[in-house]
Design a protein around this motif. Structure first.
Motif, short mmCIF file in Angstrom:
data_model
loop_
_atom_site.label_atom_id
_atom_site.label_comp_id
_atom_site.label_asym_id
_atom_site.label_seq_id
_atom_site.Cartn_x
_atom_site.Cartn_y
_atom_site.Cartn_z
N ASP A 1 0.84 -1.21 0.00
CA ASP A 1 0.00 0.00 0.00
C ASP A 1 0.87 1.25 0.00
N ALA A 2 1.71 1.36 -1.00
CA ALA A 2 2.60 2.52 -1.09
C ALA A 2 1.81 3.81 -1.26
N GLU A 3 0.69 3.73 -1.96
CA GLU A 3 -0.12 4.93 -2.18
C GLU A 3 -0.70 5.44 -0.86
N GLY A 4 -1.20 4.52 -0.05
CA GLY A 4 -1.77 4.93 1.23
C GLY A 4 -0.72 5.55 2.14
N VAL A 5 0.47 4.96 2.17
CA VAL A 5 1.57 5.49 2.98
C VAL A 5 2.00 6.85 2.44
N SER B 1 4.00 3.48 -9.10
CA SER B 1 2.54 3.41 -9.13
C SER B 1 1.92 4.45 -8.20
N ALA B 2 2.51 4.60 -7.01
CA ALA B 2 1.98 5.56 -6.04
C ALA B 2 2.16 6.99 -6.54
N VAL B 3 3.34 7.28 -7.06
CA VAL B 3 3.62 8.63 -7.57
C VAL B 3 2.72 8.96 -8.74
N SER B 4 2.49 7.98 -9.59
CA SER B 4 1.62 8.18 -10.74
C SER B 4 0.20 8.48 -10.29
N ALA B 5 -0.27 7.74 -9.26
CA ALA B 5 -1.63 7.94 -8.76
C ALA B 5 -1.79 9.29 -8.08
N LEU B 6 -0.70 9.77 -7.46
CA LEU B 6 -0.78 11.03 -6.70
C LEU B 6 -0.16 12.21 -7.43
N GLY B 7 0.34 11.96 -8.63
CA GLY B 7 1.05 13.01 -9.37
C GLY B 7 0.29 14.31 -9.48
N ASP B 8 -0.97 14.23 -9.81
CA ASP B 8 -1.78 15.43 -9.98
C ASP B 8 -2.12 16.09 -8.66
N GLU B 9 -1.93 15.36 -7.55
CA GLU B 9 -2.32 15.89 -6.25
C GLU B 9 -1.13 16.44 -5.46
N LEU B 10 0.08 16.22 -5.95
CA LEU B 10 1.26 16.64 -5.18
C LEU B 10 1.30 18.14 -4.93
N SER B 11 0.67 18.89 -5.79
CA SER B 11 0.66 20.34 -5.60
C SER B 11 -0.67 20.83 -5.04
N SER B 12 -1.57 19.87 -4.73
CA SER B 12 -2.90 20.24 -4.21
C SER B 12 -2.77 20.88 -2.85
#
Length: 205
Positions: free
Chosen positions: A153-157, A189-200
């Motif tokens: 669960d890299a995305e959750g972490v 995979s985690a970075v790709s999923a959160l890429g658009d949110e990193l600057s949110s």
């Protein structure tokens, strides 16, 4: 061959007895060994029998110590081995104790690894968990088999990390996930999923 002239309970350790042969102290035995061997004052005993009783007594004492150690937390076979050796027990006694623990199902490296993975999988990646289990002496085949069915669960972490770290960028996030032992595939995979949110802004409230 000698004659047992006294068997007396020790003052400092009430569960142990001092054994005297021909008026001389020769050894201490735990009460279980004394009771099960049925030795008594006046019995004739040879050196071989005495050595056997001392060994049995030491195994009993080491076993009780190991059970107490295991009562605090599950342990791997290697951890129990190192603990008992560290307490000064002879390796032959320790191996006897480990066999006894195995027979009672008090130690089971596979069950231990399953619990360990379950407790760590929400915090660390497969690489780190595998390394820690290998350090604890768990067989690599067991580790590989169990981790194969464990989802990372890299995305959750990553989301939790971003919530508490202002100004975190992609590189910082990657380094953090790598330090937690996640595979590069899981990190990507985690970075790709959160890429658009990193600057949110939601991560920098």
């Amino acid at each position: 061959m000698g004659k047992i002239t006294d068997i007396s309970r020790q003052k400092r350790v009430k569960t142990r007895f001092s054994v005297y042969i021909d008026g001389q102290f020769v050894c201490g035995l735990d009460e279980v060994t004394v009771a099960s061997s049925r030795i008594a004052i006046g019995d004739e005993i040879d050196a071989e029998k005495l050595k056997e009783l001392v060994f049995t007594s030491e195994v009993n004492c080491a076993f009780e110590r190991a059970v107490s150690y295991l009562s605090n937390s599950p342990r791997s076979r290697k951890e129990v081995y190192m603990y008992l050796v560290g307490k000064g027990y002879d390796k032959k006694i320790v191996l006897e104790v480990l066999d006894k623990l195995d027979s009672y199902k008090y130690i089971d490296d596979r069950a231990y690894a399953e619990l360990y993975i379950k407790s760590k999988s929400g915090k660390y990646g497969a690489f780190r968990i595998a390394a820690e289990l290998k350090q604890k002496g768990v067989d690599g085949k067991i580790i590989d088999e169990l981790l194969e069915d464990t989802e990372e669960d890299a995305e959750g972490v990553a989301r939790k990390y971003l919530k508490s770290h202002r100004g975190a960028d992609i590189q910082k996030l990657k380094r953090f996930l790598a330090s937690r032992g996640y595979s590069w595939d899981a990190i990507s995979s985690a970075v790709s999923a959160l890429g658009d949110e990193l600057s949110s802004e939601e991560y920098y409230d």
